[in-house]
Design an enzyme around this catalytic site. Structure first.
Site, mmCIF file in Angstrom:
data_model
loop_
_atom_site.group_PDB
_atom_site.id
_atom_site.type_symbol
_atom_site.label_atom_id
_atom_site.label_comp_id
_atom_site.label_asym_id
_atom_site.label_seq_id
_atom_site.Cartn_x
_atom_site.Cartn_y
_atom_site.Cartn_z
ATOM 1 N N HIS A 37 -14.502 -56.960 33.446
ATOM 2 C CA HIS A 37 -13.111 -57.046 32.979
ATOM 3 C C HIS A 37 -12.238 -55.978 33.634
ATOM 4 O O HIS A 37 -12.166 -54.846 33.161
ATOM 5 C CB HIS A 37 -13.098 -56.878 31.452
ATOM 6 C CG HIS A 37 -11.790 -57.237 30.819
ATOM 7 N ND1 HIS A 37 -11.717 -57.917 29.623
ATOM 8 C CD2 HIS A 37 -10.505 -57.018 31.184
ATOM 9 C CE1 HIS A 37 -10.447 -58.096 29.293
ATOM 10 N NE2 HIS A 37 -9.682 -57.547 30.222
ATOM 11 N N ASP A 43 -11.743 -53.107 31.078
ATOM 12 C CA ASP A 43 -10.354 -53.555 30.917
ATOM 13 C C ASP A 43 -9.427 -52.633 31.731
ATOM 14 O O ASP A 43 -8.320 -52.310 31.292
ATOM 15 C CB ASP A 43 -9.951 -53.585 29.439
ATOM 16 C CG ASP A 43 -8.661 -54.367 29.206
ATOM 17 O OD1 ASP A 43 -8.195 -55.050 30.134
ATOM 18 O OD2 ASP A 43 -8.119 -54.278 28.089
#
Ligand code: NCD
Ligand code: ZN
Ligand code: ZN
Length: 443
Positions: free
Chosen positions: A53, A290
């Site tokens: 991610h 992320d």
């Protein structure tokens, strides 16, 4: 090439022979004649991290990050495979936008995957037949890029992806449970008060229910609460946790200010500790960063105007290794290996990746866990020159190898005796799509 006498994550000392792009042999006292030998005595060898991610921002926002800068940052942190998310400009929602992004990805020094996104305008039949890593992150609420979708569309997307054997990852927050009272505040903690823990739990619950109804599995991105992890795990879905939700809490916002704004937001210290426990005990499947770079100038705004997201791809493995050095953390080197390599390879079906075993891709990272250094945003290789982990202890790689090619060597590791700072070195290398080459694209 022979990497001699490395300590593997489980503590065994082994020689590792690399031939071409693969690991040829793992054993003791392997024959070193005619071989280029890398001496690794006293050092630890890890499988390269698979970061499922990241947001590399191209096309659309190259001032925040490019595939070149992002992938160098990854390599310098021991990440050998990254998966890019669809909230770029244009968003990755059809064949053309996928192909355009794949051209940018040719600049990557590490291997990569490209995720596809879901909006009202997406073209599932075309997108799902590209060499897509996964469908996702499917945004159940707006985040950077405003790609939040309604429930019906989520159900349709899940069905289409499942029919095409494409995994689905979900950004699980439900705006119906955001707390509008927080909007009267303007301190950095207001963001955490606004995007509540309940908004995550409710969205995870709903997403898992829809998945079960469709006989599908989903992967919940960046779970920030123990409640979210437990709901997903009881529903037999998989989860990832970011380094910032693992190591930072609302307490840190007085220091971080608006730089600590991200989705989902930082939680209370008690929740962070419970999340950490679930990372240690194996309830959480993987760590993913992320990595969401924004410039200092962009972040330096009011809490309601600053963009959401923090960088992380270069610091994640170094931070986890520093945690694993401390026996009180409960996090072992083996668990770090599972969270960063073995499990993501397993969950996302990458049989060639994620382990130091004969036949696997030679994606390797050498570290010296006897020493730590302090993280400094200015020293990172991302275009994002700040980090929420400024000053944290870390164990940075000495070198990182992708499919048999050393792509990064740390300057001060080249000659430890010479303390005059040497430049870090990146070597030309073309990362590849882990789902296969474009030319093999299915009809
Ligand atoms: N996490 C974030 O706060 N931001 C991400 C988007 C996302 O992952 O939701 C970004 O792209 O900036
Ligand atoms: Zn998200
Ligand atoms: Zn994201």
């Amino acid at each position: 090439m022979l990497i001699r006498n490395a300590t593997l994550p489980d503590g065994r000392q082994r020689d590792v022979r690399v031939r071409g792009e693969s690991i040829a042999e793992v054993g003791r006292d392997l024959d070193a004649s005619d071989q280029h030998v890398i001496e690794a005595t006293g050092k630890r060898l890890f499988p390269g991290m698979i970061d499922a991610h990241v947001h590399f921002r191209q096309p659309g926002y190259p001032h925040k990050e490019t595939w070149e800068s992002g992938s160098r940052s990854a390599a310098a942190g021991g990440v050998t495979t990254i998966v890019d998310q669809p909230n770029t400009d244009p968003p990755t929602i059809d064949g053309e936008s996928f192909d355009q992004k794949a051209e940018f990805a040719a600049d990557s020094v590490v291997d990569w995957g490209i995720n596809g996104g879901v909006t009202a305008d997406w073209i599932p039949n075309v997108l799902l037949r590209r060499r897509l890593f996964a469908l996702g992150e499917v945004f159940l609420a707006d985040s950077t890029g405003d790609m939040g979708i309604e429930s019906d569309l989520f159900a349709d997307a899940l069905e289409a992806a499942t029919d095409n054997d494409v995994p689905v990852t979900v950004h699980a927050e439900d705006a119906d449970y955001f707390n509008d009272d927080a909007k009267a505040r303007d301190d950095a903690d207001a963001w955490s008060a606004f995007r509540t823990a309940k908004a995550e739990a409710e969205a995870v619950e709903r997403a898992c229910t829809v998945a079960k109804e469709h006989d599908a599995t989903i992967h919940i991105a960046h779970t920030s609460t123990p409640e979210g992890v437990d709901i997903a795990s009881e529903a037999e879905m998989t989860t990832e946790v970011t380094p910032h939700h693992l190591l930072l809490s609302r307490r840190d916002l007085s220091e971080l200010g608006t730089f600590g704004r991200m989705n989902p937001p930082l939680r209370r210290e008690k929740r962070r500790q419970k999340l950490y426990e679930r990372v240690v005990d194996g309830t959480v499947d993987m760590i993913a960063t992320d990595h969401a770079p924004h410039t200092r100038e962009e972040k330096d705004a009011s809490i309601w105007d600053a963009p959401s997201g923090v960088p992380g791809v270069e610091t994640v493995l170094p931070l986890l290794l520093a945690e694993a050095r401390d026996p009180d953390s409960g996090l072992t080197y083996e668990r770090v290996r599972d969270l960063t390599a073995r499990n993501p390879a397993d969950v996302f079906d990458l049989p060639q990746k994620g382990a130091i075993e004969a036949g696997k891709d030679a994606d390797l990272v050498l570290v010296d866990t006897t020493e730590t250094s302090e993280i400094s945003g200015a020293a990172l290789h991302s275009k994002c020159d700040w980090t929420p982990f400024e000053g944290y202890d870390a164990v940075f790689p000495e070198w990182t190898m992708v499919r048999g090619a050393v792509v990064y060597e740390r300057g001060d590791a080249l000659d430890a005796a010479d303390t005059t700072a040497q430049e870090d070195v990146f070597y030309d290398h073309q990362g590849e799509n882990v789902r296969g080459a474009d030319s093999e694209r299915l009809e």
